[in-house]
Scaffold this motif. Structure first.
Motif, PDB file in Angstrom:
ATOM      1  N   ALA A  64       0.582  -1.518   0.346  1.00 20.99           N
ATOM      2  CA  ALA A  64       0.345   0.116   0.202  1.00 20.99           C
ATOM      3  C   ALA A  64       0.418   0.806  -0.149  1.00 20.99           C
ATOM      4  O   ALA A  64       2.264   0.685   0.663  1.00 20.99           O
ATOM      5  N   ASN A  65       0.350   2.371  -0.743  1.00 21.61           N
ATOM      6  CA  ASN A  65       1.294   3.758  -0.622  1.00 21.61           C
ATOM      7  C   ASN A  65       0.749   4.450   0.350  1.00 21.61           C
ATOM      8  O   ASN A  65      -0.705   5.169  -0.939  1.00 21.61           O
ATOM      9  N   LEU A  66       1.335   5.344   1.056  1.00 18.42           N
ATOM     10  CA  LEU A  66       0.445   5.873   1.512  1.00 18.42           C
ATOM     11  C   LEU A  66       0.768   7.163   1.727  1.00 18.42           C
ATOM     12  O   LEU A  66       2.117   7.250   2.130  1.00 18.42           O
ATOM     13  N   PHE A  67       0.374   8.192   0.667  1.00 18.55           N
ATOM     14  CA  PHE A  67       0.459   9.813   0.252  1.00 18.55           C
ATOM     15  C   PHE A  67       0.135  10.766   0.979  1.00 18.55           C
ATOM     16  O   PHE A  67      -0.722  11.287   0.178  1.00 18.55           O
ATOM     17  N   PHE A  68       0.915  11.119   1.395  1.00 18.34           N
ATOM     18  CA  PHE A  68       0.100  12.478   2.753  1.00 18.34           C
ATOM     19  C   PHE A  68       0.789  14.065   1.945  1.00 18.34           C
ATOM     20  O   PHE A  68       0.457  14.314   2.447  1.00 18.34           O
ATOM     21  N   GLU A  69       1.469  13.937   1.343  1.00 23.39           N
ATOM     22  CA  GLU A  69       2.112  14.926   0.433  1.00 23.39           C
ATOM     23  C   GLU A  69       1.751  14.778  -0.922  1.00 23.39           C
ATOM     24  O   GLU A  69       2.111  13.160  -0.740  1.00 23.39           O
ATOM     25  N   ASN A  70       1.822  15.217  -2.210  1.00 22.14           N
ATOM     26  CA  ASN A  70       1.029  15.478  -3.337  1.00 22.14           C
ATOM     27  C   ASN A  70       2.177  14.860  -3.861  1.00 22.14           C
ATOM     28  O   ASN A  70       3.439  15.338  -3.373  1.00 22.14           O
ATOM     29  N   SER A  71       1.949  14.036  -4.780  1.00 17.14           N
ATOM     30  CA  SER A  71       3.825  13.397  -5.686  1.00 17.14           C
ATOM     31  C   SER A  71       2.692  12.741  -6.829  1.00 17.14           C
ATOM     32  O   SER A  71       0.932  12.214  -6.846  1.00 17.14           O
ATOM     33  N   GLY A 115       5.273  -8.598  -8.896  1.00 17.91           N
ATOM     34  CA  GLY A 115       4.271  -9.298  -8.784  1.00 17.91           C
ATOM     35  C   GLY A 115       3.143  -9.309  -7.510  1.00 17.91           C
ATOM     36  O   GLY A 115       3.321  -9.839  -7.183  1.00 17.91           O
ATOM     37  N   MET A 116       3.629  -7.619  -7.233  1.00 16.96           N
ATOM     38  CA  MET A 116       2.919  -7.738  -6.085  1.00 16.96           C
ATOM     39  C   MET A 116       1.810  -6.950  -6.225  1.00 16.96           C
ATOM     40  O   MET A 116       1.685  -5.996  -6.993  1.00 16.96           O
ATOM     41  N   THR A 117       0.404  -6.903  -5.589  1.00 19.11           N
ATOM     42  CA  THR A 117      -0.691  -6.595  -5.444  1.00 19.11           C
ATOM     43  C   THR A 117      -1.202  -4.848  -4.958  1.00 19.11           C
ATOM     44  O   THR A 117      -0.619  -5.168  -3.632  1.00 19.11           O
ATOM     45  N   VAL A 118      -1.281  -4.648  -5.976  1.00 17.72           N
ATOM     46  CA  VAL A 118      -1.691  -3.048  -4.863  1.00 17.72           C
ATOM     47  C   VAL A 118      -2.243  -2.355  -4.422  1.00 17.72           C
ATOM     48  O   VAL A 118      -3.511  -2.449  -5.607  1.00 17.72           O
ATOM     49  N   LEU A 119      -2.441  -1.941  -2.616  1.00 17.25           N
ATOM     50  CA  LEU A 119      -4.041  -1.704  -2.451  1.00 17.25           C
ATOM     51  C   LEU A 119      -4.240  -0.254  -2.219  1.00 17.25           C
ATOM     52  O   LEU A 119      -3.055  -0.080  -1.957  1.00 17.25           O
ATOM     53  N   PRO A 120      -4.931   0.199  -2.819  1.00 20.29           N
ATOM     54  CA  PRO A 120      -5.055   1.405  -2.949  1.00 20.29           C
ATOM     55  C   PRO A 120      -5.568   2.013  -1.293  1.00 20.29           C
ATOM     56  O   PRO A 120      -5.957   1.472  -0.763  1.00 20.29           O
ATOM     57  N   ALA A 165      -1.236  -3.449   8.408  1.00 24.33           N
ATOM     58  CA  ALA A 165      -0.799  -5.474   8.587  1.00 24.33           C
ATOM     59  C   ALA A 165      -1.868  -6.120   8.595  1.00 24.33           C
ATOM     60  O   ALA A 165      -1.667  -7.470   8.176  1.00 24.33           O
ATOM     61  N   ALA A 166      -2.897  -5.707   9.764  1.00 23.97           N
ATOM     62  CA  ALA A 166      -3.689  -6.993  10.045  1.00 23.97           C
ATOM     63  C   ALA A 166      -4.560  -7.453   8.972  1.00 23.97           C
ATOM     64  O   ALA A 166      -5.195  -8.212   8.590  1.00 23.97           O
ATOM     65  N   ILE A 167      -4.667  -6.065   7.821  1.00 19.16           N
ATOM     66  CA  ILE A 167      -5.312  -6.901   6.930  1.00 19.16           C
ATOM     67  C   ILE A 167      -5.144  -7.456   5.514  1.00 19.16           C
ATOM     68  O   ILE A 167      -5.171  -8.571   4.988  1.00 19.16           O
ATOM     69  N   GLY A 168      -3.461  -7.817   5.922  1.00 16.46           N
ATOM     70  CA  GLY A 168      -2.472  -8.832   5.213  1.00 16.46           C
ATOM     71  C   GLY A 168      -1.586  -7.616   4.479  1.00 16.46           C
ATOM     72  O   GLY A 168      -0.847  -8.438   3.738  1.00 16.46           O
ATOM     73  N   ASP A 209       8.340  -0.940  15.944  1.00 18.21           N
ATOM     74  CA  ASP A 209       8.411  -2.092  15.486  1.00 18.21           C
ATOM     75  C   ASP A 209       7.454  -3.001  14.415  1.00 18.21           C
ATOM     76  O   ASP A 209       6.288  -4.445  15.018  1.00 18.21           O
ATOM     77  N   LEU A 210       6.890  -2.153  13.586  1.00 26.75           N
ATOM     78  CA  LEU A 210       5.517  -2.590  12.826  1.00 26.75           C
ATOM     79  C   LEU A 210       5.971  -4.124  12.557  1.00 26.75           C
ATOM     80  O   LEU A 210       6.279  -4.311  12.009  1.00 26.75           O
ATOM     81  N   PRO A 211       4.064  -4.675  12.584  1.00 28.80           N
ATOM     82  CA  PRO A 211       4.658  -6.062  11.832  1.00 28.80           C
ATOM     83  C   PRO A 211       4.527  -6.071   9.915  1.00 28.80           C
ATOM     84  O   PRO A 211       3.659  -6.188   9.222  1.00 28.80           O
ATOM     85  N   LEU A 212       5.264  -4.154   9.698  1.00 35.97           N
ATOM     86  CA  LEU A 212       5.208  -4.385   7.719  1.00 35.97           C
ATOM     87  C   LEU A 212       6.766  -3.934   7.607  1.00 35.97           C
ATOM     88  O   LEU A 212       7.107  -3.214   8.218  1.00 35.97           O
ATOM     89  N   HIS A 213       6.848  -4.229   6.149  1.00 39.52           N
ATOM     90  CA  HIS A 213       8.211  -3.549   6.245  1.00 39.52           C
ATOM     91  C   HIS A 213       7.642  -1.736   5.604  1.00 39.52           C
ATOM     92  O   HIS A 213       6.578  -1.425   5.080  1.00 39.52           O
ATOM     93  N   LEU A 214       8.663  -1.042   5.871  1.00 38.25           N
ATOM     94  CA  LEU A 214       7.946   0.870   6.215  1.00 38.25           C
ATOM     95  C   LEU A 214       9.446   1.323   4.612  1.00 38.25           C
ATOM     96  O   LEU A 214      10.269   1.207   5.034  1.00 38.25           O
ATOM     97  N   VAL A 215       9.123   1.776   3.822  1.00 37.58           N
ATOM     98  CA  VAL A 215       9.597   2.663   2.721  1.00 37.58           C
ATOM     99  C   VAL A 215       9.584   4.094   2.569  1.00 37.58           C
ATOM    100  O   VAL A 215       8.129   4.581   2.720  1.00 37.58           O
ATOM    101  N   ASN A 216       9.888   4.370   3.053  1.00 38.06           N
ATOM    102  CA  ASN A 216      10.510   6.330   2.986  1.00 38.06           C
ATOM    103  C   ASN A 216      10.390   6.937   1.598  1.00 38.06           C
ATOM    104  O   ASN A 216      10.839   6.664   0.967  1.00 38.06           O
ATOM    105  N   ALA A 217       9.104   7.378   1.313  1.00 34.75           N
ATOM    106  CA  ALA A 217       9.331   7.722   0.448  1.00 34.75           C
ATOM    107  C   ALA A 217       8.978   9.695  -0.179  1.00 34.75           C
ATOM    108  O   ALA A 217       8.933  10.408  -1.065  1.00 34.75           O
TER     109      ALA A 217
END
Ligand code: CP
Length: 300
Positions: free
Chosen positions: A42-49, A64-69, A91-94, A115-123
């Motif tokens: 999932a891509n969470l953009f709180f600033e325009n891009s 090959g990832m599925t991207v959730l809006p 993360a709980a949703i998958g 220590d969140l149960p998902l990978h965080l990537v800073n955009a």
């Protein structure tokens, strides 16, 4: 070549940077991803891009990832849910990979502590870090010159507010390039003076192998600074004019993270000039983001 979260240039050693570029170039030549299990991102953009958002989504799909809006304006963030709880919910949703852009500097620091149960990537965080832009910039420079050692890179413009300048100058220096600066004196703060000199454009331009122009981020200037900003005067003093373009070395290239303020950082006619690599940067960014996403998932 693995790490759980990718949030800052400080996580990247020169050797790791070169490994990521090797992998991105392999993707560019058609290499298959190493990821075997299905991934949800999932891509969470709180600033325009435009670039970073679509480039990450393209990279995720090519892997090959599925991207959730995820649309912040329609999310429960508007009801006061914290970023940590939003990410825990996803993360709980998958969702296994969250790519986040946020206006707050170092928004990711408490999230790493949590220590969140998902990978965080800073955009991109405020005026802090933009590690994927840094990596695609490095890829573009190495693809052009084959190395970094001894290259002279001029970074010009809105240094103080630029997460690109903050990210790029550190790695470029560690990789053996020398960094010089241009632009208004008030944006050349001590952290930049510690890295390299500030020169007038007429002196800087002929010295550069790489001239990296930065967007003037009017949205981050104070009301007083915005009111006093004269785009035409800025272009004449600190922009790349058509006259200055002619003074670049024959092998020199122009870079800009974009979006470009045409006629401010550079003359509109120069955006697609022969020395411009602005759209090459964007093209490389897809493959570099594939390499970064694969690196964070590699140890799962
Ligand atoms: N270079 C960059 O980060 O562009 P966007 O703001 O369009 O993502």
């Amino acid at each position: 070549m693995t790490l759980h979260d990718f949030v800052s240039a400080t996580q990247v050693s020169p050797a790791f940077a070169n490994q990521l570029i090797d992998r991105a170039q392999a993707f560019q030549k058609g290499a298959a991803p190493l990821l075997t299990t299905p991934y949800y991102a999932a891509n969470l953009f709180f600033e325009n891009s435009t670039r970073t958002h679509t480039s990450f989504e393209m990279a995720e799909r090519k892997l090959g990832m599925t991207v959730l809006p995820f649309n912040p304006a329609q999310s429960s963030v508007t009801k006061g849910e914290t970023l940590e709880d939003t990410l825990r919910t996803l993360a709980a949703i998958g969702v296994q990979v969250a790519v986040v852009r946020h206006p707050k500097d170092a928004y990711y620091a408490p999230l790493l502590e949590a220590d969140l149960p998902l990978h965080l990537v800073n955009a991109g965080d405020g005026a802090g870090q933009h590690p994927s832009q840094m990596m695609l910039d490095l890829m573009t420079i190495r693809a052009e010159f084959g190395h970094f050692a001894g290259l002279r890179v001029g970074i010009v413009g809105d240094l103080t507010h630029s997460r690109v300048a903050h990210s790029d100058m550190t790695l470029l220096t560690q990789l053996g390039a020398s960094v010089m600066f241009g632009g208004p004196a008030e944006w050349y703060t001590p952290e930049f003076a510690a890295v390299g000199p500030r020169l007038a454009m007429a002196d800087l331009v002929p010295k550069c192998d790489v001239l990296m122009l930065l967007r003037v981020q009017l949205e981050r200037l104070s009301g007083e600074e915005t009111a006093g900003f004269d785009a035409a005067a800025y272009h004449q003093a600190y922009g790349l004019t058509e006259e200055l373009y002619e003074r670049l070395a024959p092998h020199a290239i122009i870079m800009h993270p974009a979006p470009v303020n045409r006629g401010v950082e550079l003359a509109s006619s120069l955006v697609t000039a022969p020395k411009s690599r602005i759209f090459t940067q964007m093209h490389n960014g897809v493959y570099m983001r594939m390499a970064m996403l694969e690196a964070v998932c590699a140890n799962d």
